[in-house]
Design an enzyme around this catalytic site. Structure first.
Site, PDB file in Angstrom:
ATOM      1  N   LYS A   1       1.768   1.933  -5.157  1.00 62.26           N
ATOM      2  CA  LYS A   1       2.256   1.638  -6.307  1.00 62.26           C
ATOM      3  C   LYS A   1       1.164   1.764  -7.449  1.00 62.26           C
ATOM      4  CE  LYS A   1       2.301  -2.624  -4.521  1.00 62.26           C
ATOM      5  NZ  LYS A   1       2.184  -2.236  -3.162  1.00 62.26           N
TER       6      LYS A   1
ATOM      7  N   ASP B   1       0.833  -1.224  -0.043  1.00 64.64           N
ATOM      8  CA  ASP B   1       0.064  -0.054   0.009  1.00 64.64           C
ATOM      9  C   ASP B   1       0.748   1.267   0.229  1.00 64.64           C
ATOM     10  OD1 ASP B   1      -2.231  -1.727  -0.045  1.00 64.64           O
ATOM     11  OD2 ASP B   1      -2.125  -1.701   2.305  1.00 64.64           O
TER      12      ASP B   1
ATOM     13  N   GLN C   1       1.846  -6.518  -3.166  1.00 63.06           N
ATOM     14  CA  GLN C   1       2.268  -6.369  -1.981  1.00 63.06           C
ATOM     15  C   GLN C   1       3.631  -5.794  -1.965  1.00 63.06           C
ATOM     16  OE1 GLN C   1       1.057  -9.894  -3.417  1.00 63.06           O
ATOM     17  NE2 GLN C   1      -0.513  -8.894  -2.638  1.00 63.06           N
TER      18      GLN C   1
ATOM     19  N   GLY D   1      -4.393  -4.661  -3.566  1.00 57.61           N
ATOM     20  CA  GLY D   1      -5.483  -3.359  -4.101  1.00 57.61           C
ATOM     21  C   GLY D   1      -4.637  -2.199  -4.624  1.00 57.61           C
ATOM     22  N   HIS D   2      -4.882  -1.954  -5.550  1.00 61.07           N
ATOM     23  CA  HIS D   2      -4.008  -0.645  -6.258  1.00 61.07           C
ATOM     24  C   HIS D   2      -4.815   0.353  -6.736  1.00 61.07           C
ATOM     25  CE1 HIS D   2      -0.645  -3.410  -7.230  1.00 61.07           C
ATOM     26  NE2 HIS D   2      -0.826  -3.551  -5.870  1.00 61.07           N
TER      27      HIS D   2
END
Ligand code: GDP
Ligand code: IMO
Ligand code: MG
Length: 429
Positions: free
Chosen positions: A16, A13, A223, A40-41
């Protein structure tokens, strides 16, 4: 001109998605090479907020987007995500989206196992995203996973399901989970097959063909190095290799194809889930970072734990991943803090360490050694030029560079695509 591999340098987080979006504009292809829908991007373009878990972030700009063999893919989540972003106006077609035929499938039984184990573990839980990622990778290396290519061969699929269930049945019984029949699994896979098959291809061939044409490839890591199954805070990690070296194996290209390794580094530290966190803050400043930084998990909505910048961890990530340069994100979140602290080493008993030791007990016992740096009162939110930064913010960035041993190529100052200070374009090497 080179390819670029983006990876997280802390516990995920770091921002990215935002950086990948900036780079995707300059790339021809975007490739995911590990992880699954535990990622989750977030990408913010004006009023549009896109959240990607499986789709490579290149789909925002209509770039060829590849889900490589190293990713574990839940096909139902993938289809839901495609529908969701189509609703936001993105065009997702087999011309721009490729799913590797040799990627392994995440089934509902993997999520069942993930949840059941976490529930039973009590205080020893890992705090996973409960998406079944760990169990899916276990089946992959256990050589009993179902892969996308198997969906095209109904006859042999039955035997593969039997083999998979021979492993899962005793586990499920032991965990008081209801039995799953081979027919149920077969039927659900046959129902989803026609929906995903248009995207399924030998992705390594597609990718190598574009590499040969001299097209620019952006590898999108999920990640982060400290969640890497080898290099992270094991067992409080994810179940894949997240370091840059994984890009080649997880996409099916040569080891040098990854090109420039860009580490994404948050200007402070966060972590979601359990596990050691030497610079964690349990005070008002920790809460303030969480609030100003809007630190809630993109996938699970859980509040992220927050703490001071840990230069020891990031220096370790720079080393094990061969990071060439970093983007320092969320600098604006530090606005208005009178005195900032940076962790420059650890005390372990009477020893001073310049790295995070591998043992869990030591990781929990290390005490950070801090250096204090004066903060700034002016707002950096939305700053788009180096000149817009207050002198103390510049000092902070420069000190971090020195301590982690890598240059900063960009600084971000807000969620929007354009809230970025660009010093160098990583595609230029
Ligand atoms: P990722 O998993 O590394 O892609 O990061 P996430 O998307 O899970 O979390 C990063 C969050 O920070 C998202 O909500 C972004 O919109 C937001 N963000 C990214 N860069 C910045 C920044 O420079 N400043 C602020 N305030 N927010 C940012
Ligand atoms: P992005 O790509 C932050 C964490 C989970 C948990 C551990 C294991 O958005 O940075 P898993 O479900 O993978 O078995 O959970 O890893 N985790 C993440 N933390 N960002 C992520 O992805 C994460 N993906 C997994 O919270 O601690
Ligand atoms: Mg995230």
């Amino acid at each position: 001109m080179t390819n670029v591999t983006v990876i997280g340098a802390q516990w995920g987080d770091e921002g990215k998605g935002k950086v990948i979006d900036w780079l995707a504009d300059r790339a021809d292809v975007v490739v995911r090479f590990q992880g699954g829908n535990n990622a989750g991007h977030t990408i913010v373009v004006g009023n549009n907020v896109y959240k990607f878990s499986l789709l490579p972030s290149g789909v925002v700009q209509g770039k060829l987007s590849i889900i490589g063999n190293g990713v574990v893919v839940n096909p139902w989540s993938l289809l839901d995500e495609i529908e969701r972003v189509r609703g936001q106006g993105l065009k997702i077609t087999p011309e721009i989206l490729v799913v590797a035929d040799n990627a392994c499938i995440v089934l509902p039984l993997h999520a069942d196992l993930d949840r059941a184990r976490e529930e039973r573990a009590g205080d020893n839980k890992i705090g996973t995203t409960a998406r079944g990622i760990g169990p899916a990778y276990e089946d992959k290396v256990g050589r009993r996973a179902i892969r996308f290519v198997d969906l095209a061969d109904a006859e042999s699929l039955r035997a593969k399901i039997e083999r998979l269930l021979a492993h899962h049945e005793p586990l499920r019984r032991g965990l008081d989970l209801p039995d799953v029949s081979a027919q149920q699994v077969f039927d659900m896979l046959m129902a989803v097959a026609p929906k995903v098959s248009p995207y399924v291809q030998p992705a390594w061939r597609v990718l190598n063909a574009v590499v040969k044409e001299g097209k620019r490839v952006l590898f999108e890591g999920a990640q982060a190095a400290m969640l890497d199954v080898d290099h992270g805070t094991y067992p409080y990690v994810t179940s894949s290799n997240t370091v840059a070296g994984q890009a080649a194996a997880g996409a099916g290209v040569g080891a040098s194809a990854g090109g420039y390794v860009l580490g994404i580094v948050k200007a402070y530290t966060t972590r979601v889930g359990e596990g050691p966190f030497p610079t964690e803050l349990h005070d008002e400043i920790g809460q303030r970072l969480g609030q100003r930084g809007d630190e809630f998990g993109t996938v699970t909505g859980r509040p992220r734990r927050c703490g001071w910048f840990d230069a020891v961890l990031v220096r370790q990530s720079v080393t094990v991943s061969g990071i060439d340069g970093v983007v320092l994100t969320k600098l604006d979140v530090l606005d208005g803090i009178e005195t900032l602290k940076i962790c420059t080493g650890y005390k372990l008993g009477d020893k001073v360490l310049d790295y995070l030791p591998a043992g869990l007990r030591d990781q929990a016992a290390v005490v950070p050694i801090y250096e204090e740096i004066a903060g700034w009162t002016q707002s950096t939110k939305g700053a788009r030029s180096w000149r817009d930064l207050p002198p103390n913010a510049v000092i902070y960035v420069r000190r971090i560079e020195e301590l982690i041993g890598a240059p900063t190529v960009q600084v971000t100052t807000g969620p929007d695509r354009d809230d970025t200070i660009v010093m160098r374009d990583p595609f230029q090497g």
